[in-house]
Design a protein around this motif. Structure first.
Motif, short mmCIF file in Angstrom:
data_model
loop_
_atom_site.label_atom_id
_atom_site.label_comp_id
_atom_site.label_asym_id
_atom_site.label_seq_id
_atom_site.Cartn_x
_atom_site.Cartn_y
_atom_site.Cartn_z
N SER A 11 3.57 8.66 21.52
CA SER A 11 2.42 7.82 21.83
C SER A 11 1.78 7.31 20.54
O SER A 11 2.07 7.81 19.44
N GLU A 12 0.91 6.35 20.69
CA GLU A 12 0.18 5.80 19.53
C GLU A 12 -0.69 6.89 18.90
O GLU A 12 -0.79 6.96 17.67
N GLN A 13 -1.26 7.75 19.73
CA GLN A 13 -2.10 8.85 19.22
C GLN A 13 -1.25 9.85 18.42
O GLN A 13 -1.66 10.32 17.37
N GLU A 14 -0.05 10.16 18.92
CA GLU A 14 0.85 11.07 18.18
C GLU A 14 1.27 10.46 16.85
O GLU A 14 1.36 11.15 15.84
N GLU A 69 -0.52 8.30 15.11
CA GLU A 69 -1.69 8.38 14.24
C GLU A 69 -1.86 9.78 13.68
O GLU A 69 -2.14 9.95 12.49
N ASP A 70 -1.68 10.79 14.52
CA ASP A 70 -1.79 12.18 14.08
C ASP A 70 -0.75 12.50 13.01
O ASP A 70 -1.04 13.17 12.01
N PHE A 71 0.47 12.01 13.23
CA PHE A 71 1.53 12.24 12.24
C PHE A 71 1.16 11.59 10.91
O PHE A 71 1.31 12.21 9.85
N LEU A 72 0.68 10.34 10.94
CA LEU A 72 0.32 9.64 9.70
C LEU A 72 -0.85 10.32 8.99
O LEU A 72 -0.85 10.42 7.76
N THR A 73 -1.81 10.80 9.75
CA THR A 73 -2.94 11.52 9.15
C THR A 73 -2.44 12.77 8.46
O THR A 73 -2.84 13.08 7.33
N ASN A 74 -1.56 13.50 9.12
CA ASN A 74 -0.97 14.70 8.55
C ASN A 74 -0.14 14.37 7.31
O ASN A 74 -0.19 15.08 6.30
#
Length: 148
Positions: free
Chosen positions: A84-87, A89-94
């Motif tokens: 998902s787009e949220q996943e 985003e979470d990956f990029l933040t990490n």
């Protein structure tokens, strides 16, 4: 004579410490021997240098291990197309957070080493690590070509 004894001690310690860990242990042993040779550390410098450097390497390995876990999670989700787009985003933040931590760890290593060895030797360390990684990648490429 002291340099030869120091090199033998480092190689023995590395072989003893990493001998049970397979190929990664061998690579670490070769890296330590290469860095020891390139930096030409005195006995006193080596005694202070290696604990700082080993602590840094352990911290970097932990960061890389966490990074690999994130990448495996994406693969287990059957690739980028299926997250998902949220996943994403979470990956990029990490990812950004991990890169910042790597930078800060490297910065701290240089600061800690500047109290132990001259700046020229720190630059030699940076160059030795890059040269070692280039040689390692070249050997891997050569082996893959030979096996095809």
């Amino acid at each position: 004579m002291k340099k030869i004894l120091l090199l033998c001690l480092v190689i023995f310690t590395v072989n003893f410490s990493f001998g049970q860990r397979g190929p990664r242990g061998k690579v670490k042993a070769l890296k330590i021997a290469y860095i020891t040779e390139q930096l030409d550390l005195s006995t006193k410098e080596a005694q202070q240098f290696w604990p700082i450097y080993n602590e840094h390497e352990e911290a970097m390995e932990n960061l890389k291990r966490n990074e690999r876990k994130s990448i495996r999670a994406i693969k287990e989700a059957n690739g980028l197309e299926n997250i998902s787009e949220q996943e994403a985003e979470d990956f990029l933040t990490n990812y950004v957070s991990t890169e910042e931590k790597k930078f800060l760890a490297r910065k701290q290593l240089i600061k800690n080493l500047s109290n132990v060895i001259p700046n020229k030797k720190i630059l030699k360390l940076v160059k030795a690590e890059m040269d070692f990684n280039k040689r390692l990648l070249k050997q891997l490429r050569d082996r893959r070509r030979a096996n095809q």
